[in-house]
Design an enzyme around this catalytic site. Structure first.
Site, short mmCIF file in Angstrom:
data_model
loop_
_atom_site.label_atom_id
_atom_site.label_comp_id
_atom_site.label_asym_id
_atom_site.label_seq_id
_atom_site.Cartn_x
_atom_site.Cartn_y
_atom_site.Cartn_z
N SER A 121 0.80 -1.23 0.00
CA SER A 121 0.00 0.00 0.00
C SER A 121 0.82 1.27 0.00
O SER A 121 0.24 2.37 -0.03
CB SER A 121 -0.96 0.00 1.19
OG SER A 121 -2.00 -0.93 0.96
N MET A 122 2.14 1.18 -0.01
CA MET A 122 2.91 2.38 -0.32
C MET A 122 2.56 2.87 -1.72
O MET A 122 2.75 4.04 -2.05
CB MET A 122 4.41 2.12 -0.21
CG MET A 122 4.90 1.90 1.21
SD MET A 122 6.66 2.21 1.39
CE MET A 122 7.37 0.87 0.42
#
Length: 402
Positions: A121-122
């Site tokens: 999810s970066m």
């Protein structure tokens, strides 16, 4: 996955293996392109812009000092050293920059310095950065309703949300991201987005955008922060519609090429080739360090401005802490904006975060960037924060004195 070919009991395959289960994920996070189709984020053909490094003697001295740092975990465990925390969090690679120089770099697990790792999810923060660039430059109106930019959303809950509500994850849409719940919406979303052939009898939506167009309401837009991957993918749709190109191409044009990336990156795609703007990025550790430097130096790298300083200043200003809630105990009092986490406390910190321990941690007070890739057995970062956050704060204090 050792051997040519690997023996049957050592194989990690798709789709007959749960390749993100532990310990398989310790290999999978470095090899997503062998498991899923991807689309590239090209660095172009020019020479990479080298990162600045502390000289060998200073870096060795700093690395020894950093490894010996001690801190107290937030969950009552005994004091721990920095080096011990890397092992405890299944760190595959970690890079520390201080005042624009690399002072610490380690590789472990499946990751080598020429390898890439899943950012999880970066990816959202990459998408959010691109969206905020477009907002700041006037190409995307943060006050506009989603339906005004993406008419295809007219029949679902997103239609009446604003661009800013999407970017701050304060939408009122029905979506559960509890990975432990087999009936959670995340699994229905994954089924829709899977690039593999759908099973017989499947009647659900095809791809990210079809799913997003039919999401139903729950709650009211703007009331509270709720972490939802679908918001990041809607942001990716808004970015694509506003810029005229998909997220991967815009990331190449505005970031990877001009920042002098060392390696091409990639993003997983759905069955019609749409990049996964909420979690599909795989990239090199140093290139994620370059992204961190761009945030620390407000759009400038190697003396070249890539985007307006106002982009980072808007993110640093944060969202509304009153809407953030208490779902993340170590971050209570913080906020979330433009798909970036804004930490509470005396340090001015923003971060990109991904499941299983991924992070870009930017401490403006200490002039420090930390990038970590990891393969922690469980996805929840709330299990990692009790050791990670005090370790990062101890490092910031150590470097500020240098």
């Amino acid at each position: 996955m050792r051997g040519v070919p690997p023996p049957p009991d050592k194989r990690i395959t798709q789709p007959d293996s749960v390749y993100f289960s532990f310990p398989k994920l310790r290999w999978s996070v470095c090899h997503l392109r062998q498991l899923l189709p991807t689309i590239g984020i090209s660095r172009g053909l020019g020479a990479p812009v080298p990162l600045a490094y502390a000289d060998d003697a200073e870096r060795e001295r700093l690395q020894q000092g950093i490894d010996a740092l001690t801190f107290e975990p937030l969950d009552g465990r005994p004091p721990m050293t920095w080096a011990q925390s890397l092992a405890a969090n299944y760190t595959d690679g970690i890079l520390v920059l201080h005042r624009d120089r690399v002072v610490y770099e380690r590789y472990s697990g499946c990751l080598a310095e020429d390898g890439v790792h899943a950012a999880m999810s970066m990816t959202k923060s990459l998408t959010g950065l691109l969206a905020q660039i477009l907002v700041t430059e006037g190409a995307l109106d943060e006050h506009a309703r989603v339906v005004d930019i993406v008419p295809e959303a007219a029949g679902g809950a997103y239609a009446t949300a604003t661009v800013r509500q999407v970017l701050d994850m304060t939408t009122g849409v029905r979506y559960s991201e509890d990975y432990a719940d087999p009936d959670a919406d995340i699994w229905k979303y994954s089924a829709a987005a899977s690039p593999l052939p759908k099973p017989a009898g499947y009647e659900g939506p095809e791809g990210y955008f079809e799913y997003l167009a039919q999401v139903q309401p729950e709650g009211r837009h703007g009331e509270a922060f709720h972490y939802k991957t679908v918001d990041a993918d809607m942001a990716g749709w808004l970015v694509a519609r506003a810029s005229g190109r998909p997220v991967n191409e815009l990331a190449s044009e505005r970031l990877w090429r001009p920042m002098g990336a060392e390696q091409d990156a990639s993003m997983t795609v759905d069955g019609i080739g749409t990049p996964f703007a909420g979690g599909g990025l795989s990239a090199g550790l140093r290139d994620m360090g370059r992204l961190g430097l761009l945030m620390l130096d407000e759009g400038v790298i190697d003396g070249r401005r890539l985007f307006p300083a106002g982009v980072v200043r808007r993110i640093r200003a944060g969202g509304d802490p009153a809407r953030f809630g208490t779902a993340y105990p170590a971050l209570v009092g913080g906020s979330y904006t433009s798909l970036w986490w804004v930490y509470p406390g005396e340090h001015e910190v923003i971060a990109a975060r991904g499941v299983h321990g991924q992070t870009i941690y930017v401490d403006f007070t200490a002039q420090m960037v930390i990038v970590r890739f990891a393969s922690f057995p469980k996805p929840q970062n709330t299990l990692i924060d009790p050791t990670s956050l005090p370790a990062f704060q101890a490092l910031a204090s150590y470097l500020r004195e240098r």
